[in-house]
Design a protein around this motif. Sequence first.
Motif, PDB file in Angstrom:
ATOM      1  N   LYS A 521      27.933  12.996  34.586  1.00  0.00           N
ATOM      2  CA  LYS A 521      28.464  13.296  35.921  1.00  0.00           C
ATOM      3  C   LYS A 521      27.615  12.670  37.018  1.00  0.00           C
ATOM      4  O   LYS A 521      28.133  12.162  38.017  1.00  0.00           O
ATOM      5  N   HIS A 524      28.666   9.039  37.378  1.00  0.00           N
ATOM      6  CA  HIS A 524      29.984   8.840  37.973  1.00  0.00           C
ATOM      7  C   HIS A 524      30.008   9.223  39.452  1.00  0.00           C
ATOM      8  O   HIS A 524      30.675   8.576  40.262  1.00  0.00           O
ATOM      9  N   ASP A 525      29.251  10.255  39.816  1.00  0.00           N
ATOM     10  CA  ASP A 525      29.154  10.628  41.233  1.00  0.00           C
ATOM     11  C   ASP A 525      28.500   9.509  42.036  1.00  0.00           C
ATOM     12  O   ASP A 525      28.924   9.196  43.163  1.00  0.00           O
TER      13      ASP A 525
END
Length: 646
Positions: A521, A524-525
């Motif tokens: 995550k 991807h952030d």
Amino acid sequence: MNSNYLLPLPKNEFFSVMKSDKVRSPKKVSGNILKLEKLLSEKTTELEHKNRELEIESSLDRVRAIALIMSRSEDLLNICEALFKELQALGFSELRNTMINIFDDANETFLNYDYSDTIGKSITQLSYNIHPIIEKQVKQVRRKHNAYSETVFSIDDLKDWKNFRKKRGEKDDPRLSKAKALHYYFYSVDTAAIGVSTFVKITGEEKNILKRFRNVFDFAYRRYLDVSRAEAQAREAQIELSLERVRARSMAMHKSDELVDASIVLFNELKTLGIAAIRTGVAIVNSTNHTLELWSSQLIEEKRNKILGTVPFKSHPFFKGYYKAWKNNEPYFQYEISGDKVKEYYDSMSAILSYPKSRKYNTKESFTTFFFPEGSLNVVTKENLTDGECSLLVRFARVFGLIYRRFLDLQKAESQSREAQIQLALERIRARTMAMQKSEELFETAFVLYQQFMELGETPDQITIGIINEDEKVIDFWSTMDGNKTELVYKFPYEETYVMTILYSAWKDKKKSVMLEIKGKQLHDYIDYRIRLTGVKAKTDHKFDRRIILSAFFSKGLLTISTTDPRPAETLQLLERFAGVFDLTYTRFLDLKKAEAQTREAKTEAALERVRGKAMAMHNSGDLAEAAGTVFTELNKLGINSIRSG
């Protein structure tokens, strides 16, 4: 009396006893019968002796026949077996085993060929002094070429003998537990001896029979010597062929990473020659750091060697003994562990060396290392290697020493070639920097940087030049992504994302470089944030769950490489060298910016001065139009392209 041995007397002998001119008296007849019985007994005994002799000769002939068909030295075991069965047939009722010993006085060792109907066949190499009684037997039988040795083990001696056999790991003979004594008889033949052990003392006749088998063995021994000589010649030819294969593969090496292939050839040849190992490998000594780098050839099927790790010599008694033997230029070093010590060794060393995890351990392991100047060939076996196997491996270690020195030469040449490539790449960066005429050309420098990394065998997804602007709290980035130039400067606030915060902190702490891994995550952030900020999408965005960012710092900023896979330490070192050169690049960049600013200021001042001059030259309001025209012209010169001005 055995009826099988009774034959009728010849007629002439019968009638010589019985005939007379007149009827004999009962007394005379009785005397003649006694004479007849005596003669009959003598003939029967003579016949029994001849039959026994025939029986013995037949046994001797059968042993001779087996000796005649010997084709390998191991066939001596067949003679031991035949001897055992023939002696049993000849009445050796309490026979335990039969043996043939081949002596090597130079090394004070002997090969014991042994057969027992309870234990079976075995060949064991023993030293003369392995046990006091064996030492005594050897001295007796080696007195002369046709010596005789007789040894008796009493009950107390037997107890010690059984413990000795158990420690050596010999097969258990259940008959020894009930035995009250054990007798050994040997007859020598030149540098060999033939013998038996029995649970009772043998008779004089049985000794003579054993001696006659010794005479048969005299022929068998000469046959054995011929076979052994032929075997030795064939074995030597096989060894030389194996060594030549290893030498040939070594000389065919063109790159240092071919050391793996050469090593695999070497260890396969050892396997062909009968070296049954649990594990084989190589160790390289670092005498400066007192450490040993170990790598194993267990992964032969995958055509690669596994680096087990670097171990200090003080970490275990084995490595202490190893280093001492290596320093003393000994040909090899042997170290044995057994029982709980095996598990203790692997448990203690697993923190240092990447040994494969195992729940099962051998009851005994023998580590034997064969030295060459830079290190050793290592062989781990379940049993100690024989002297012959050690001599063979000493030869292979010498050959591997040549391979390793060739590897070092190739490695040195490759290192020099690699350094020349790097220097050329650095020079291209310097040249491009010095050719810059304006600050915008920093895009070109980033692209050249990307190209140079590609030519050096690196495959980055992205290369970025970052300039840290602490006044605005941003990092200005010039990037090449997927081989494409991006001709815009991207400003990343260094306090907004995890990645920028880490990079800025490392630069602030004056670190030379840093490696950063982001995944899941968090990755991807960060990608979403970058796309929103720059509007630029890369081919690899959201395709991978991991990204590696390598950064090397210089005085005013950083160079970064972004990849999806981890890179070796050499990549980071290379990036640090480019960052060192880039300090010059950045100085050149600042000089250009300063020069540009100064030129711009000079042009502006000149334009203002011309406008002032025109304004000061006005004499009436009609001149105002000319002054306005001058302003329009000067603004155009300064790059302000307007439709009109007034």
